[in-house]
Enzyme design. Sequence first.
Site, mmCIF file in Angstrom:
data_model
loop_
_atom_site.group_PDB
_atom_site.id
_atom_site.type_symbol
_atom_site.label_atom_id
_atom_site.label_comp_id
_atom_site.label_asym_id
_atom_site.label_seq_id
_atom_site.Cartn_x
_atom_site.Cartn_y
_atom_site.Cartn_z
ATOM 1 N N GLU A 38 8.395 -20.853 105.006
ATOM 2 C CA GLU A 38 8.194 -21.761 105.983
ATOM 3 C C GLU A 38 8.736 -23.061 105.579
ATOM 4 O O GLU A 38 7.892 -23.669 104.437
ATOM 5 C CB GLU A 38 6.733 -21.602 106.500
ATOM 6 C CG GLU A 38 6.629 -21.739 108.040
ATOM 7 C CD GLU A 38 7.152 -20.708 108.663
ATOM 8 O OE1 GLU A 38 8.171 -20.639 109.109
ATOM 9 O OE2 GLU A 38 6.323 -19.430 108.666
ATOM 10 N N THR A 40 11.172 -24.077 104.534
ATOM 11 C CA THR A 40 12.203 -24.110 103.624
ATOM 12 C C THR A 40 13.776 -23.920 103.889
ATOM 13 O O THR A 40 14.334 -24.454 103.018
ATOM 14 C CB THR A 40 11.820 -22.759 102.596
ATOM 15 O OG1 THR A 40 11.679 -21.711 103.488
ATOM 16 C CG2 THR A 40 10.659 -22.867 101.905
ATOM 17 N N ASP A 41 13.930 -23.533 105.334
ATOM 18 C CA ASP A 41 15.252 -23.668 105.816
ATOM 19 C C ASP A 41 16.017 -24.817 105.714
ATOM 20 O O ASP A 41 17.189 -24.967 105.018
ATOM 21 C CB ASP A 41 15.331 -23.082 106.939
ATOM 22 C CG ASP A 41 14.746 -23.881 108.218
ATOM 23 O OD1 ASP A 41 13.800 -24.582 107.927
ATOM 24 O OD2 ASP A 41 14.811 -23.143 109.316
ATOM 25 N N GLY A 129 5.879 -20.647 119.093
ATOM 26 C CA GLY A 129 6.337 -20.503 117.588
ATOM 27 C C GLY A 129 7.100 -19.325 117.262
ATOM 28 O O GLY A 129 7.404 -19.033 116.006
ATOM 29 N N SER A 132 11.649 -19.406 121.163
ATOM 30 C CA SER A 132 12.352 -19.208 122.537
ATOM 31 C C SER A 132 13.449 -20.050 122.610
ATOM 32 O O SER A 132 14.391 -19.649 123.385
ATOM 33 C CB SER A 132 11.218 -19.649 123.578
ATOM 34 O OG SER A 132 10.627 -20.766 123.405
ATOM 35 N N SER A 133 13.272 -21.050 121.692
ATOM 36 C CA SER A 133 14.501 -22.275 121.921
ATOM 37 C C SER A 133 15.792 -21.551 121.262
ATOM 38 O O SER A 133 16.723 -21.607 122.179
ATOM 39 C CB SER A 133 14.212 -23.332 121.059
ATOM 40 O OG SER A 133 13.133 -23.839 121.442
ATOM 41 N N ASP A 175 15.970 -19.849 112.737
ATOM 42 C CA ASP A 175 15.793 -19.359 114.148
ATOM 43 C C ASP A 175 17.009 -18.841 114.763
ATOM 44 O O ASP A 175 17.133 -17.755 115.430
ATOM 45 C CB ASP A 175 15.323 -20.465 114.972
ATOM 46 C CG ASP A 175 13.952 -20.903 114.560
ATOM 47 O OD1 ASP A 175 13.476 -20.313 113.538
ATOM 48 O OD2 ASP A 175 13.066 -21.758 114.850
HETATM 49 C C1 GLA Z 1 11.005 -24.319 113.207
HETATM 50 C C2 GLA Z 1 12.310 -24.727 113.056
HETATM 51 C C3 GLA Z 1 13.061 -23.814 111.774
HETATM 52 C C4 GLA Z 1 11.851 -23.933 110.442
HETATM 53 C C5 GLA Z 1 10.543 -23.707 111.120
HETATM 54 C C6 GLA Z 1 9.689 -23.879 109.952
HETATM 55 O O1 GLA Z 1 10.755 -22.937 113.713
HETATM 56 O O2 GLA Z 1 13.153 -24.528 114.170
HETATM 57 O O3 GLA Z 1 14.259 -24.415 111.560
HETATM 58 O O4 GLA Z 1 12.215 -25.196 109.862
HETATM 59 O O5 GLA Z 1 10.172 -24.419 112.223
HETATM 60 O O6 GLA Z 1 9.833 -22.921 108.910
#
Ligand code: GLA
Length: 390
Positions: A38, A40-41, A129, A132-133, A175
Amino acid sequence: MAGSSAEQRVIDAFRRLYGSADGIRAYRAPGRVNLIGEHTDYNLGFVLPVALDLATVVATAPASDGMLRIHSEDRNETAEWLVGEIGGLAPRRHWTDYPIGVAQELIRAGFEIAPANLLIRSTVPDGSGLSSSAALEISSALALLAGRTLAPLELARLGQRAERGFVGMPCGIMDQYISVFGEERAAICLDCRSLKHQVVRLPEGVEFVAVNSMVKHELASSAYKERTEQCAAAVEIVHRNHSQVESLRDVTPAMFEEAESSMTPVIARRARHVVTENARVLQFVAACRDGAVEHMGELFEASHRSLQHDYEVSCDELDFLVDAALGIEGVYGARMTGGGFGGCTVNMMRPEVVAHFKQEIAGLYHERFGIEPRMYPCRPSWGAAEAKSF
Ligand code: GLA
């Protein structure tokens, strides 16, 4: 999946709304739950999401009046524009920012936006969380492309650019990537630097259940941006002695220890989360392969504590759900998932305790916060695709 009744029902709804039309096509893109990795992306590290069977479907057919018209079933709202004006639209903090942001990115990539009617239907709960986006961005992009091809990685990147540039959320790639590349019965371990992934089969004898806290605190988007800035500040400090370091992904535990005293306590905590979380993703993947379910559960909990105390993106509701879950017999681990400040937890447990778990958690959460949490089985499903052409 082609021709399944869910897709047929969207087509029927499309015909009711816009009248019968030829050449209706429907595109589906899933939401996700991130198992571990989490925040980390955007630090170019590792993530381990699964695509869910909760998804957004966009049905579309050509329009003859020069307009792009989009109807959202959830909002029961229709918006429309002359196709010629789409390139110049400004964001308006509205659900249409997602498809319009995507349309503008498509124009920038050289695609013409053709007059069309669109209908959006989604089973991914908003603000939960579960992304949906990204599901909306990717399904809209496919609908606007209407059969024209775009390489899958480009599709994911285009969705991310729309969210960062137009919607204004400085997100990483996770995502959109998982919405495109999801696999049935498996998680995806994505290296956010190389943008290559490995398919990770989940061991038998474990069920993952997402629990929706049903809250989304205001702080979420400003705090997200602040975290990205704090990570950049940490990189700058480590970079002074290690010029090859370009992101927290490059920072080893030894480098972090050496630089820690030069950081403010807050920056040090943020960096420690990212450095340890990246290591946990790789350990989790190894544990998955070995079927070491107890260890997977420990890593879940360690990840949550790190997000709670070092990255400080949890909240009372999520902490309560995690603590309550860990007290239930047969639960291996629990953690918040996604950006934080509300949304969902993800819980791993023995299959035979799922029903009891749901009942217990619902009772405890309701007693403490007066809220009924929603729960979703995490059934890994395929990434975005055309649902069927009619
Ligand atoms: C949101 C962001 C992702 C990621 C997460 C946390 O979902 O859209 O890119 O950074 O938070 O891991």
